[in-house]
Design a protein around this motif. Structure first.
Motif, PDB file in Angstrom:
ATOM      1  N   ALA A  47      35.177  38.987  39.666  1.00 33.45           N
ATOM      2  CA  ALA A  47      36.509  39.517  39.354  1.00 33.45           C
ATOM      3  C   ALA A  47      37.117  40.307  40.503  1.00 33.45           C
ATOM      4  O   ALA A  47      38.337  40.291  40.701  1.00 33.45           O
ATOM      5  CB  ALA A  47      36.429  40.400  38.103  1.00 33.45           C
ATOM      6  N   VAL A  51      41.123  40.271  41.226  1.00 32.71           N
ATOM      7  CA  VAL A  51      41.889  41.381  40.676  1.00 32.71           C
ATOM      8  C   VAL A  51      42.265  42.333  41.810  1.00 32.71           C
ATOM      9  O   VAL A  51      41.397  42.775  42.573  1.00 32.71           O
ATOM     10  CB  VAL A  51      41.085  42.134  39.593  1.00 32.71           C
ATOM     11  N   GLN A 170      42.434  46.634  36.559  1.00 33.71           N
ATOM     12  CA  GLN A 170      42.126  46.881  37.968  1.00 33.71           C
ATOM     13  C   GLN A 170      41.133  48.028  38.115  1.00 33.71           C
ATOM     14  O   GLN A 170      40.178  47.948  38.902  1.00 33.71           O
ATOM     15  CB  GLN A 170      43.417  47.207  38.732  1.00 33.71           C
TER      16      GLN A 170
END
Length: 313
Positions: A47, A51, A170
């Motif tokens: 991720a 992100v 985030q």
């Protein structure tokens, strides 16, 4: 908010509440600190490559990760490893809202309203009732460790509030980067290399499913939906749904493990949630419901403070 959006909010709280059961299943074979390290490796990779990093200083990002992710979850995992029931854990962790109100007043000089102060008092009474009920049947150490986890989360909430508006997804991914290496080092020191080796050798499909649930469903999918709702609707319309997390957590624990709280624990839980509701819910006023994502306006609880179950992430 339309019914389908309310249904999405309820779905997220169901995912987050059931997350405590998933954690408990994973802890059956894996030492808690090692399991925490594995979870956040899965949360952050891959991720972190997709992100965007939140626009805050690296120092603030690291501190938030230390308190919200490493501190909160290591203490929660240890408490559950020591015998704290998952349903009750999901309930007691709600105390982070009350601690956040107090810390924001002391640290950020954000003056709490009378309603928030009343909520803190009611919630503290609920915690005391839970402690009394727990002390009559079980050791208090696991309960105390969960409360410390709630304190760690509340410190992270205040740090997040100070950092400004950020995306929860985030923040979850990038602050999570500080977790794996320290958790692995603590596992080596506290749990020992033999326990780590035994845990890795016992890492079967149940541990893999638990890791996938906590990392992908609870952290990434849950926060993706939650922050989408926060970007479209007033914070005051979205965050109260988070109080359903311990409801789903206790129902899931009752189904999975036949967990039944004592009468005093149940009474204390109702009082604690009443205190949280008093601190979080507020009357709508003109201009107070502008859509927001991440952190609310000064003087209000931050979004993480209004959420239950960080372990939910």
């Amino acid at each position: 908010m339309r019914p389908r959006h309310a249904a999405l909010a309820i779905l997220v709280t169901a995912i987050w509440g059931s997350n405590f059961v998933a954690i408990r299943i994973g802890l059956d074979d894996i030492p808690p600190l090692l399991f925490l390290s594995i979870r956040f490796v899965v949360v952050c990779v891959p991720a972190v490559f997709f992100v965007k990093r939140p626009a805050i200083a690296w120092r603030d990002l690291a501190l938030i990760g230390i308190f919200v992710s490493l501190g909160q979850f290591s203490l929660l995992y240890i408490a559950m490893h020591l015998g704290m029931p998952p349903g009750l854990s999901s309930l007691v962790l709600q105390a982070q809202v009350l601690f956040t109100v107090v810390l924001a007043a002391l640290w950020l000089r954000e003056r709490p309203s009378r309603r928030q102060l009343a909520g803190v008092g009611v919630g503290a009474a609920g915690l005391a009732v839970i402690a009394i009920g727990r002390g009559l049947t079980s050791p208090l150490l696991p309960l105390a460790v969960v409360v410390l986890g709630a304190v760690s989360w509340s410190i992270g909430n205040v740090l997040t509030r100070r950092a400004g508006r950020v995306s929860g997804l985030q923040l979850t991914v990038w602050s999570g980067l500080v977790v794996p290496v320290p958790a692995l080092a603590l596992s080596w020191l506290v749990e020992g290399p033999e326990a780590m080796a035994a845990g890795l050798s016992a890492f079967g499909w149940e541990a893999a499913a638990s890791t996938a649930y906590t990392a992908y469903l609870a952290s990434l999918v849950g926060y993706g939906i939650w922050n989408t709702l926060l970007s479209r609707f007033p914070v005051a319309s979205v965050t109260p749904f988070a109080m359903l997390v311990p409801v789903f957590g206790m129902v899931a624990a009752a189904i999975a493990f036949r967990e039944r709280p004592t009468l005093l624990e149940l009474l204390g839980g109702v009082v604690l949630l009443a205190g949280v509701a008093t601190a979080v819910l507020r009357r709508r006023t003109s201009g107070a419901d502008a859509p927001a994502s991440g952190v609310t306006a000064p003087g209000r609880l931050s979004e993480p403070a209004a959420q239950a179950g960080s372990p939910s992430r």
